[in-house]
Design a protein around this motif. Structure first.
Motif, PDB file in Angstrom:
ATOM      1  N   ALA A   5       0.876  -1.173   0.000  1.00 16.08           N
ATOM      2  CA  ALA A   5       0.000   0.000   0.000  1.00 16.08           C
ATOM      3  C   ALA A   5       0.912   1.221   0.000  1.00 16.08           C
ATOM      4  CB  ALA A   5      -0.897  -0.001   1.230  1.00 16.08           C
ATOM      5  N   LEU A   6       0.808   2.037  -1.048  1.00 23.01           N
ATOM      6  CA  LEU A   6       1.659   3.211  -1.208  1.00 23.01           C
ATOM      7  C   LEU A   6       0.919   4.467  -0.741  1.00 23.01           C
ATOM      8  CD1 LEU A   6       2.866   2.180  -4.761  1.00 23.01           C
ATOM      9  CD2 LEU A   6       4.139   1.900  -2.624  1.00 23.01           C
ATOM     10  N   ASP A   7       1.514   5.614  -0.927  1.00 21.06           N
ATOM     11  CA  ASP A   7       0.884   6.871  -0.528  1.00 21.06           C
ATOM     12  C   ASP A   7      -0.245   7.269  -1.480  1.00 21.06           C
ATOM     13  OD1 ASP A   7       2.667   7.150   1.583  1.00 21.06           O
ATOM     14  OD2 ASP A   7       4.124   8.244   0.357  1.00 21.06           O
ATOM     15  N   ASP A   8      -1.141   8.102  -0.997  1.00 22.35           N
ATOM     16  CA  ASP A   8      -2.203   8.722  -1.797  1.00 22.35           C
ATOM     17  C   ASP A   8      -3.099   7.724  -2.522  1.00 22.35           C
ATOM     18  OD1 ASP A   8      -1.259  11.226  -1.023  1.00 22.35           O
ATOM     19  OD2 ASP A   8       0.125  11.331  -2.721  1.00 22.35           O
ATOM     20  N   GLY A   9      -3.425   6.597  -1.889  1.00 22.27           N
ATOM     21  CA  GLY A   9      -4.359   5.650  -2.490  1.00 22.27           C
ATOM     22  C   GLY A   9      -3.807   4.856  -3.651  1.00 22.27           C
ATOM     23  N   HIS A  10      -2.515   4.707  -3.736  1.00 21.52           N
ATOM     24  CA  HIS A  10      -1.897   3.892  -4.775  1.00 21.52           C
ATOM     25  C   HIS A  10      -1.415   2.578  -4.167  1.00 21.52           C
ATOM     26  CE1 HIS A  10      -1.868   7.711  -6.921  1.00 21.52           C
ATOM     27  NE2 HIS A  10      -1.781   6.979  -8.024  1.00 21.52           N
ATOM     28  N   TYR A  11      -1.385   1.552  -5.011  1.00 21.85           N
ATOM     29  CA  TYR A  11      -0.984   0.225  -4.562  1.00 21.85           C
ATOM     30  C   TYR A  11      -0.039  -0.396  -5.585  1.00 21.85           C
ATOM     31  CZ  TYR A  11      -4.836   0.656  -1.307  1.00 21.85           C
ATOM     32  OH  TYR A  11      -5.671   1.100  -0.314  1.00 21.85           O
ATOM     33  N   SER A  12       0.870  -1.202  -5.076  1.00 23.16           N
ATOM     34  CA  SER A  12       1.719  -2.006  -5.938  1.00 23.16           C
ATOM     35  C   SER A  12       1.062  -3.378  -6.026  1.00 23.16           C
ATOM     36  CB  SER A  12       3.123  -2.124  -5.345  1.00 23.16           C
ATOM     37  OG  SER A  12       3.934  -2.897  -6.187  1.00 23.16           O
ATOM     38  N   VAL A  13       0.789  -3.815  -7.266  1.00 26.53           N
ATOM     39  CA  VAL A  13       0.072  -5.070  -7.506  1.00 26.53           C
ATOM     40  C   VAL A  13       0.943  -5.982  -8.358  1.00 26.53           C
ATOM     41  CG1 VAL A  13      -1.989  -6.108  -8.544  1.00 26.53           C
ATOM     42  CG2 VAL A  13      -2.160  -3.919  -7.353  1.00 26.53           C
ATOM     43  N   PHE A  14       0.985  -7.262  -7.983  1.00 26.93           N
ATOM     44  CA  PHE A  14       1.760  -8.267  -8.716  1.00 26.93           C
ATOM     45  C   PHE A  14       0.799  -9.186  -9.455  1.00 26.93           C
ATOM     46  CE2 PHE A  14       3.694 -12.541  -8.839  1.00 26.93           C
ATOM     47  CZ  PHE A  14       4.801 -12.251  -9.616  1.00 26.93           C
ATOM     48  N   PHE A  15       1.081  -9.412 -10.745  1.00 28.83           N
ATOM     49  CA  PHE A  15       0.287 -10.321 -11.570  1.00 28.83           C
ATOM     50  C   PHE A  15       1.092 -11.595 -11.778  1.00 28.83           C
ATOM     51  CE2 PHE A  15      -0.710  -5.993 -13.216  1.00 28.83           C
ATOM     52  CZ  PHE A  15      -1.968  -5.882 -12.664  1.00 28.83           C
ATOM     53  N   GLN A  16       0.632 -12.683 -11.214  1.00 28.83           N
ATOM     54  CA  GLN A  16       1.360 -13.941 -11.330  1.00 28.83           C
ATOM     55  C   GLN A  16       1.397 -14.437 -12.774  1.00 28.83           C
ATOM     56  OE1 GLN A  16       0.249 -16.868  -8.457  1.00 28.83           O
ATOM     57  NE2 GLN A  16       1.622 -18.397  -9.286  1.00 28.83           N
ATOM     58  N   SER A  17       0.321 -14.217 -13.538  1.00 29.22           N
ATOM     59  CA  SER A  17       0.259 -14.726 -14.906  1.00 29.22           C
ATOM     60  C   SER A  17       1.341 -14.139 -15.804  1.00 29.22           C
ATOM     61  CB  SER A  17      -1.119 -14.468 -15.517  1.00 29.22           C
ATOM     62  OG  SER A  17      -1.370 -13.081 -15.587  1.00 29.22           O
ATOM     63  N   SER A  18       1.662 -12.853 -15.614  1.00 29.48           N
ATOM     64  CA  SER A  18       2.663 -12.200 -16.472  1.00 29.48           C
ATOM     65  C   SER A  18       3.958 -11.895 -15.729  1.00 29.48           C
ATOM     66  CB  SER A  18       2.091 -10.892 -17.034  1.00 29.48           C
ATOM     67  OG  SER A  18       1.826  -9.985 -15.980  1.00 29.48           O
ATOM     68  N   ARG A  19       3.974 -12.166 -14.422  1.00 34.93           N
ATOM     69  CA  ARG A  19       5.142 -11.882 -13.573  1.00 34.93           C
ATOM     70  C   ARG A  19       5.467 -10.385 -13.559  1.00 34.93           C
ATOM     71  NH1 ARG A  19       5.032 -15.979 -10.611  1.00 34.93           N
ATOM     72  NH2 ARG A  19       7.203 -16.268 -10.124  1.00 34.93           N
ATOM     73  N   GLU A  20       4.459  -9.536 -13.714  1.00 34.74           N
ATOM     74  CA  GLU A  20       4.628  -8.081 -13.692  1.00 34.74           C
ATOM     75  C   GLU A  20       4.211  -7.531 -12.336  1.00 34.74           C
ATOM     76  OE1 GLU A  20       3.319  -5.611 -17.284  1.00 34.74           O
ATOM     77  OE2 GLU A  20       2.128  -7.454 -17.442  1.00 34.74           O
ATOM     78  N   GLN A  21       4.829  -6.424 -11.966  1.00 42.38           N
ATOM     79  CA  GLN A  21       4.407  -5.676 -10.788  1.00 42.38           C
ATOM     80  C   GLN A  21       4.238  -4.230 -11.228  1.00 42.38           C
ATOM     81  OE1 GLN A  21       6.606  -6.485  -7.225  1.00 42.38           O
ATOM     82  NE2 GLN A  21       6.032  -4.548  -6.282  1.00 42.38           N
ATOM     83  N   ILE A  22       3.044  -3.666 -10.982  1.00 42.17           N
ATOM     84  CA  ILE A  22       2.772  -2.296 -11.400  1.00 42.17           C
ATOM     85  C   ILE A  22       2.162  -1.511 -10.251  1.00 42.17           C
ATOM     86  CG2 ILE A  22       2.433  -2.950 -13.826  1.00 42.17           C
ATOM     87  CD1 ILE A  22      -0.610  -2.423 -13.291  1.00 42.17           C
ATOM     88  N   GLU A  23       2.165  -0.207 -10.390  1.00 45.60           N
ATOM     89  CA  GLU A  23       1.529   0.679  -9.422  1.00 45.60           C
ATOM     90  C   GLU A  23       0.203   1.134 -10.018  1.00 45.60           C
ATOM     91  OE1 GLU A  23       2.273   5.131  -7.762  1.00 45.60           O
ATOM     92  OE2 GLU A  23       4.024   3.811  -7.771  1.00 45.60           O
ATOM     93  N   VAL A  24      -0.872   1.036  -9.219  1.00 43.44           N
ATOM     94  CA  VAL A  24      -2.195   1.454  -9.686  1.00 43.44           C
ATOM     95  C   VAL A  24      -2.895   2.273  -8.611  1.00 43.44           C
ATOM     96  CG1 VAL A  24      -2.533  -0.485 -11.263  1.00 43.44           C
ATOM     97  CG2 VAL A  24      -3.304  -0.679  -8.921  1.00 43.44           C
ATOM     98  N   ASP A  25      -3.802   3.122  -9.056  1.00 42.52           N
ATOM     99  CA  ASP A  25      -4.638   3.913  -8.160  1.00 42.52           C
ATOM    100  C   ASP A  25      -5.771   3.025  -7.650  1.00 42.52           C
ATOM    101  OD1 ASP A  25      -5.402   6.798  -7.295  1.00 42.52           O
ATOM    102  OD2 ASP A  25      -7.264   5.897  -8.059  1.00 42.52           O
ATOM    103  N   GLU A  26      -6.247   3.302  -6.444  1.00 45.61           N
ATOM    104  CA  GLU A  26      -7.304   2.474  -5.866  1.00 45.61           C
ATOM    105  C   GLU A  26      -8.573   2.463  -6.720  1.00 45.61           C
ATOM    106  OE1 GLU A  26      -7.811   3.964  -1.947  1.00 45.61           O
ATOM    107  OE2 GLU A  26      -8.792   5.802  -2.597  1.00 45.61           O
ATOM    108  N   SER A  27      -8.786   3.495  -7.536  1.00 47.51           N
ATOM    109  CA  SER A  27      -9.960   3.519  -8.419  1.00 47.51           C
ATOM    110  C   SER A  27      -9.850   2.475  -9.531  1.00 47.51           C
ATOM    111  CB  SER A  27     -10.142   4.911  -9.024  1.00 47.51           C
ATOM    112  OG  SER A  27      -9.064   5.219  -9.890  1.00 47.51           O
ATOM    113  N   GLN A  28      -8.664   1.935  -9.733  1.00 48.57           N
ATOM    114  CA  GLN A  28      -8.439   0.912 -10.754  1.00 48.57           C
ATOM    115  C   GLN A  28      -8.345  -0.490 -10.145  1.00 48.57           C
ATOM    116  OE1 GLN A  28      -4.859   2.964 -12.129  1.00 48.57           O
ATOM    117  NE2 GLN A  28      -5.818   3.075 -14.148  1.00 48.57           N
ATOM    118  N   LEU A  29      -8.818  -0.623  -8.909  1.00 51.91           N
ATOM    119  CA  LEU A  29      -8.803  -1.911  -8.225  1.00 51.91           C
ATOM    120  C   LEU A  29     -10.205  -2.314  -7.795  1.00 51.91           C
ATOM    121  CD1 LEU A  29      -5.754  -1.639  -5.796  1.00 51.91           C
ATOM    122  CD2 LEU A  29      -5.888  -2.954  -7.911  1.00 51.91           C
TER     123      LEU A  29
END
Length: 158
Positions: free
Chosen positions: A105-129
């Motif tokens: 859980a990052l600042d200002d309602g942002h989150y770091s999310v990991f996708f197991q299918s693609s092995r990617e980790q990205i930062e997204v806003d809570e409105s996109q979760l």
């Protein structure tokens, strides 16, 4: 019971989500509208996608017949302000909803999310979760995913 599919939520004009089996798309859900209801054999449903196009440089939306098992209603949106670390979520990414896990859980309602299918980790806003749910026997269900605090490779070393 698995062979008895309730097709009532899948009528012409209904918005749905579709999982694609192609490489690079596993673990993702895309919105589409039903253009032709379920055919008796082989249980295919005809859809027009909202964000996927039919070619690399095409503006024409993709129309495709897919197996009914890959289609579900649009999930309900919960009113949730915060997501917890290790919580299963769907993140809006690359024109679809991708199944992931909250890493930080990052600042200002942002989150770091990991996708197991693609092995990617990205930062997204809570409105996109949204909370991850599965459509099981005609009902939305939260799947409990128990994660170990260490990797499975730990056991291979023993």
């Amino acid at each position: 019971m698995a062979g008895n599919v309730d097709a009532s939520p899948f009528k012409k004009g209904t918005q749905v989500e579709v999982s694609l089996e192609d490489d690079g798309f596993r673990g993702s859900w895309y919105t589409a509208t039903i253009v032709r209801p379920i055919s008796k054999k082989p249980h295919k449903i005809h859809l027009e996608f909202h964000t996927l196009t039919s070619g690399d440089n095409s503006a024409k939306l993709l129309r495709e017949a897919v197996d009914l098992i890959l289609v579900r209603p649009i999930p309900p949106r919960e009113v949730q302000q915060r997501f917890n670390v290790s919580e299963d979520v769907d993140a809006l990414h690359k024109d679809g909803w991708w199944e992931g896990i909250v890493i930080t859980a990052l600042d200002d309602g942002h989150y770091s999310v990991f996708f197991q299918s693609s092995r990617e980790q990205i930062e997204v806003d809570e409105s996109q979760l949204r909370l991850h749910r599965e459509w099981v026997y005609g009902k939305w269900t939260k799947m409990w995913n128990f994660r170990l605090p260490f990797s499975v490779s730990f056991f291979r070393e023993l």
